[in-house]
Design a protein around this motif. Structure first.
Motif, short mmCIF file in Angstrom:
data_model
loop_
_atom_site.label_atom_id
_atom_site.label_comp_id
_atom_site.label_asym_id
_atom_site.label_seq_id
_atom_site.Cartn_x
_atom_site.Cartn_y
_atom_site.Cartn_z
N GLY A 362 0.81 -1.21 0.00
CA GLY A 362 0.00 0.00 0.00
C GLY A 362 0.84 1.25 0.00
N ASN A 363 0.17 2.40 -0.04
CA ASN A 363 0.82 3.71 0.04
C ASN A 363 0.64 4.25 1.46
OD1 ASN A 363 1.34 3.38 -2.62
ND2 ASN A 363 0.02 5.04 -3.36
N VAL A 364 1.75 4.61 2.12
CA VAL A 364 1.68 5.05 3.51
C VAL A 364 2.49 6.32 3.71
CG1 VAL A 364 1.28 2.76 4.48
CG2 VAL A 364 3.62 3.53 4.11
N GLY A 365 2.07 7.10 4.70
CA GLY A 365 2.82 8.27 5.12
C GLY A 365 3.07 8.18 6.62
N ILE A 366 3.87 9.07 7.13
CA ILE A 366 4.17 9.06 8.56
C ILE A 366 2.87 9.30 9.35
CG2 ILE A 366 5.49 10.12 10.41
CD1 ILE A 366 7.11 8.57 8.34
N GLY A 367 2.52 8.35 10.19
CA GLY A 367 1.35 8.51 11.04
C GLY A 367 0.09 7.87 10.49
N GLY A 368 0.12 7.27 9.31
CA GLY A 368 -1.10 6.62 8.83
C GLY A 368 -1.08 6.33 7.35
N GLY A 417 7.20 14.34 -0.88
CA GLY A 417 7.86 14.86 0.31
C GLY A 417 8.82 15.99 -0.02
N PRO A 418 9.35 16.66 0.98
CA PRO A 418 10.22 17.82 0.76
C PRO A 418 11.66 17.45 0.40
CG PRO A 418 9.93 17.43 3.11
CD PRO A 418 9.05 16.45 2.41
N VAL A 419 11.99 16.18 0.37
CA VAL A 419 13.37 15.75 0.12
C VAL A 419 13.54 15.40 -1.36
CG1 VAL A 419 15.19 14.13 0.76
CG2 VAL A 419 13.50 14.85 2.46
N ALA A 420 14.54 15.99 -2.01
CA ALA A 420 14.84 15.69 -3.41
C ALA A 420 15.72 14.43 -3.49
CB ALA A 420 15.54 16.87 -4.07
N GLN A 450 12.05 16.76 8.24
CA GLN A 450 11.65 16.65 6.84
C GLN A 450 11.04 15.29 6.53
OE1 GLN A 450 14.22 17.86 3.74
NE2 GLN A 450 14.39 19.98 4.44
N ILE A 451 11.38 14.30 7.32
CA ILE A 451 10.82 12.97 7.08
C ILE A 451 9.31 12.93 7.34
CG2 ILE A 451 11.11 12.01 9.40
CD1 ILE A 451 12.15 9.46 8.08
N ASP A 452 8.84 13.92 8.15
CA ASP A 452 7.42 13.93 8.52
C ASP A 452 6.50 14.10 7.31
OD1 ASP A 452 8.26 13.69 11.08
OD2 ASP A 452 8.00 15.80 11.61
N GLY A 453 6.96 14.76 6.25
CA GLY A 453 6.10 15.02 5.10
C GLY A 453 6.24 14.03 3.97
N MET A 454 6.94 12.92 4.20
CA MET A 454 7.20 11.98 3.12
C MET A 454 6.13 10.88 3.07
SD MET A 454 11.34 11.53 3.08
CE MET A 454 11.21 10.71 1.50
N THR A 455 5.89 10.37 1.84
CA THR A 455 5.00 9.22 1.65
C THR A 455 5.74 8.18 0.83
OG1 THR A 455 4.01 10.16 -0.35
CG2 THR A 455 2.94 10.66 1.76
N PHE A 456 5.33 6.91 1.01
CA PHE A 456 6.04 5.81 0.37
C PHE A 456 5.04 4.80 -0.20
CE2 PHE A 456 8.32 7.38 4.05
CZ PHE A 456 9.59 7.65 3.56
N SER A 457 5.43 4.17 -1.32
CA SER A 457 4.71 3.02 -1.83
C SER A 457 5.49 1.79 -1.42
CB SER A 457 4.59 3.08 -3.36
OG SER A 457 3.89 1.97 -3.86
#
Length: 464
Positions: A362-368, A417-420, A450-457
């Motif tokens: 699934g696709n997840v972000g920090i906190g949910g 997310g904010p990280v390039a 900065q990790i707080d705004g990242m999402t991952f598949s």
């Protein structure tokens, strides 16, 4: 036997409508047509159910082998077994059947030269084909006018289910089998979690309906390339650039199945005329089988040579059996066992190969979770450079490093997310989850928060 057994031709009969059945009223006198109509209805519904809900293919047995008999030469044998034909007929082959290839060549000399051209030796492709037939049996006396011939005094009282096995120079087309295989292979390679904008399930279905086309061979001519499949699917350029959301995988597959049922399968049936329930027409038993009415068992490649003016099997060559295009039908119980045991992987999850099972995705972000996920996948922040993935049924593989221990394969793709150009690495297996390390492109630690705004598949597979 010296060749596959020939079967007597069925009696000529009126074609009955398989969608009608007898509506008996008190006092109605039933005749021959009424009984035949009722049988046509009951038999037709059985075949309709078989071809539309089950499919066609070999069910049991029908094993093929080639051996040599000293006095007769090479022999092709088909063991006893059963099958469902493309028209929904159950066929039982019993006892085992055999054909001597030199006898077939002797009876079909005129067909061989066009298959080879000018050479005096080479290999010809024959196609072992199984068809349904019925055979009239059990003669009984029948009343009638005087001065009848002896043949007219008796008539068969029963039709017994039978079959015909033939070696042909052209295969049955089996268009639905060809299209089905190509469609499933395409489904297996759908691009989930790639780069670019996400294609919605609705847009994906709309693309399928317009971009997928079916090319079917003409029924008036044999296949030009039977080994590659007579019918082909073309998926069009829009479908080659889609990016699908793993969290919505069930919706994409439902859309694909709708297109198969509503568009692709009716397209095949409209051309081959062999199925489609109420769309299937009646067939006169005196007509030759249509291209999609019989079942292909194998392509038989026979080396032949010219000897004393006749074609015979070349004993210095090898007879090859190719069953790659033979349709096979697994029983429902086998499919149930495969699904409930994860195809050998054990536990919950999707079936895998050699003990590999997808246990979370699934696709997840920090906190949910951002979108629906599989097996409760979630991501939590450990510190400014690390993320922990948790899901149902997780067990720390480091706690049991024996030979029989399980392992996890983790696939992670940063989405937003904010990280390039972030880099995601496996950090460790914790007691309650999998810890990932997130770095900037050059391997540097992330700035604070900065990790707080990242999402991952994410897709996690379990091995063992």
């Amino acid at each position: 036997m010296t060749t596959f057994a020939a079967v007597a031709t069925s009696l000529e009969a009126k074609a009955f409508d398989a969608t009608k059945h007898v509506n008996y009223s008190l006092g109605m006198v039933l005749g021959v047509d009424d009984f035949n109509q009722e049988f046509a209805y009951l038999s037709g519904r059985d075949r309709w159910l078989a071809r539309d809900a089950i499919g066609y293919g070999t069910l049991s047995g029908l094993n093929l082998k080639v051996d040599t008999v000293a006095s007769k030469g090479p022999r092709l044998t088909v063991t006893s077994g059963s099958a469902l034909t493309p028209r929904g007929f159950l066929v039982c082959v019993k006892p085992a059947q055999c054909a001597y290839l030199n006898d077939w060549l002797a009876a079909n000399q005129e067909k061989i030269a066009p298959l080879l051209g000018s050479p005096l030796a080479g290999a010809i492709d024959l196609y072992l084909t199984l068809c349904y037939r019925d055979c009239p049996v059990d003669l009984v006396p029948i009343p009638g006018a005087p001065c009848r011939s002896e043949e007219e005094l008796m008539a068969p009282s029963r039709l017994v289910d039978d079959f015909s096995l033939d070696l042909r120079i052209a295969p049955p087309q089996q268009s639905e089998e060809d299209v089905l295989r190509q469609f499933v292979n395409w489904l297996r390679g759908l691009p989930f979690g790639g780069g670019g904008a996400i294609t919605s399930p609705e847009a994906f279905e709309a693309m399928m309906r317009t971009a997928i086309t079916v090319a079917l061979p003409s029924l008036a001519s044999p296949l030009s390339s039977p080994l590659a499949g007579g019918a082909t699917l073309s998926f069009g350029s829009p479908l080659l650039s889609v990016n699908l959301d793993p969290g919505l995988a069930p919706e994409y597959y439902r859309a694909a199945f709708r297109v198969w049922i509503e568009v692709l399968r009716p397209r095949v049936h409209s051309v081959c005329g062999c199925g489609g329930g109420c769309c299937g027409g009646s067939k006169d038993d005196d007509d030759p089988p249509k291209p999609d009415e019989c079942l292909l068992l194998a392509r038989v490649s026979v080396p032949v040579i010219r000897s004393s003016g006749n074609w015979i099997v070349d004993d210095t060559g090898t007879i090859e059996l190719d069953e790659s295009r033979r349709p096979m039908l697994l029983q429902l119980r086998m499919l149930q066992e495969l699904l409930t045991t994860g195809a050998g992987g054990g536990g919950a999850g999707s079936p895998g190969v050699s003990g590999v099972v997808i246990v979370a995705a699934g696709n997840v972000g920090i906190g949910g979770a951002l979108l629906p996920v599989f097996n409760g996948l979630a991501a939590t922040k450990v510190d400014n450079a690390r993320v922990k993935l948790t899901f149902g049924g997780y067990a720390n593989p480091s706690a049991s490093p024996s030979a029989g221990a399980h392992h996890y394969v983790v696939k992670v793709l940063p989405l937003t997310g904010p990280v390039a150009n972030p880099v995601v690495l496996l950090d460790s297996f914790a007691v309650d989850g999998i810890v990932l390390q997130v770095l900037r492109g050059a391997g540097q630690a992330l700035p604070a928060n900065q990790i707080d705004g990242m999402t991952f598949s994410v897709e996690i597979s379990k091995i063992g």
